[in-house]
Design a protein around this motif. Structure first.
Motif, short mmCIF file in Angstrom:
data_model
loop_
_atom_site.label_atom_id
_atom_site.label_comp_id
_atom_site.label_asym_id
_atom_site.label_seq_id
_atom_site.Cartn_x
_atom_site.Cartn_y
_atom_site.Cartn_z
N UNK A 95 172.36 21.24 -36.98
CA UNK A 95 171.56 22.00 -37.94
C UNK A 95 170.07 21.73 -37.77
N UNK A 96 169.28 22.78 -37.96
CA UNK A 96 167.82 22.69 -37.85
C UNK A 96 167.21 23.16 -39.16
N UNK A 97 166.33 22.34 -39.74
CA UNK A 97 165.68 22.64 -41.01
C UNK A 97 164.18 22.77 -40.77
N UNK A 98 163.58 23.89 -41.20
CA UNK A 98 162.13 24.07 -41.09
C UNK A 98 161.48 23.64 -42.38
N UNK A 99 160.48 22.77 -42.28
CA UNK A 99 159.68 22.32 -43.43
C UNK A 99 158.35 23.06 -43.36
N UNK A 100 158.19 24.10 -44.17
CA UNK A 100 157.06 25.03 -44.04
C UNK A 100 155.98 24.71 -45.07
N UNK A 101 154.82 24.32 -44.59
CA UNK A 101 153.65 24.14 -45.43
C UNK A 101 152.57 25.13 -44.99
N UNK A 102 151.67 25.48 -45.91
CA UNK A 102 150.55 26.34 -45.55
C UNK A 102 150.98 27.65 -44.94
N UNK A 103 150.42 27.95 -43.78
CA UNK A 103 150.69 29.22 -43.12
C UNK A 103 151.83 29.10 -42.11
N UNK A 104 152.71 30.11 -42.13
CA UNK A 104 153.71 30.31 -41.08
C UNK A 104 153.61 31.79 -40.72
N UNK A 105 152.79 32.09 -39.73
CA UNK A 105 152.46 33.47 -39.40
C UNK A 105 152.79 33.76 -37.94
#
Length: 262
Positions: A95-105
């Motif tokens: 499993x892969x988990x994305x920890x998204x802060x600020x911009x994800x563009x």
């Protein structure tokens, strides 16, 4: 300078994008991420992965200045390589988990889409703004986004290029959880650790069934599920899990990751 930092804590690996100020994907960043993905794919000790861009932002996409200097034939090769790299992340067996802060563009959002689960800060901004440059997403955005949120919603984001905040992203199904900015990494790591305690062969099989079953008809998808189920049933983890259930009830099994014959 390193473009990717890899930190392993027990069965959980954290892949940290490290190309300030915006974590833009140039060739060196892509090559480093690809090498990291290959290393993780071969590491049986890693059972879950967290993708992280840092406290300030996840990733703001491609290096536009570098892209503007490319000829069409160069763009074709660069795009193929970046798409292949994100595919390597999506195909990781754990499993892969994305920890998204600020911009994800742009490419940053496409990398987040390659994860299995997305935790976002409540002030995060996500989007595929390529159309505003007269181009389109080319590293999975048109394909993974539609599979995640459906064709109509995907077309709205892709055709307008608009950016969405974390709460709207949650309503759309673009992210799975929204937390305070200072809790994003810890939340993602906590979820990854919980998954890492599960039976690796079963988790890998579930991921394969979901990701590939959706690309074929129902009959073929059911056949894939049957095949994967039979294979998982023969593992030592399956034997341990069933025995624990019968002796102690649900949710108390300890899995070793053994995948040999039960």
């Amino acid at each position: 300078m390193p473009r990717i930092l890899l930190d392993t804590d027990g069965p959980v690996a954290t892949v940290r994008l490290d190309h300030p100020p915006m974590n833009a994907f140039d060739s060196l960043q892509r090559e480093a991420l690809s090498a990291c993905a290959r290393r993780l794919a071969d590491d049986d000790a890693v059972r879950a992965v967290v993708l992280y861009g840092g406290e300030r932002l996840f990733a703001a996409g491609a290096d536009i200045k570098a892209l503007a200097a490319m000829r069409p034939e160069e763009v074709r090769g660069w795009n193929r390589a970046l798409q292949r790299t994100f595919d390597e992340i999506a195909r990781l067996p754990m499993p892969v988990v994305a920890a998204v802060t600020g911009y994800a563009l742009g490419g940053g959002m496409e990398l987040a889409l390659a994860a299995d689960y997305r935790v976002a800060a409540d002030d995060a901004i996500l989007g595929q703004p390529e159309v505003q440059l007269g181009i389109m997403p080319g590293s999975g955005g048109t394909q993974r986004l539609v599979r995640l949120i459906g064709p109509s919603r995907a077309k709205n984001l892709l055709m307008t290029g608009r950016r969405v905040g974390a709460e709207e992203a949650l309503r759309l199904g673009l992210v799975d959880e929204v937390v305070r900015p200072d809790a994003v990494l810890d939340t993602a790591l906590g979820y990854a650790r919980r998954l890492a305690e599960g039976p690796p062969a079963a988790l890998e099989a579930i991921k394969e069934a979901v990701d590939h079953g959706g690309d074929v008809g129902l009959s073929a998808g059911l056949a894939l599920e049957r095949s994967l189920f039979t294979g998982v049933f023969g593992t030592q983890d399956a034997a341990a899990g069933i025995r624990s259930f019968l002796e102690h009830g649900p949710g108390k099994a300890r899995f070793t990751g053994s995948d040999g014959d039960a």
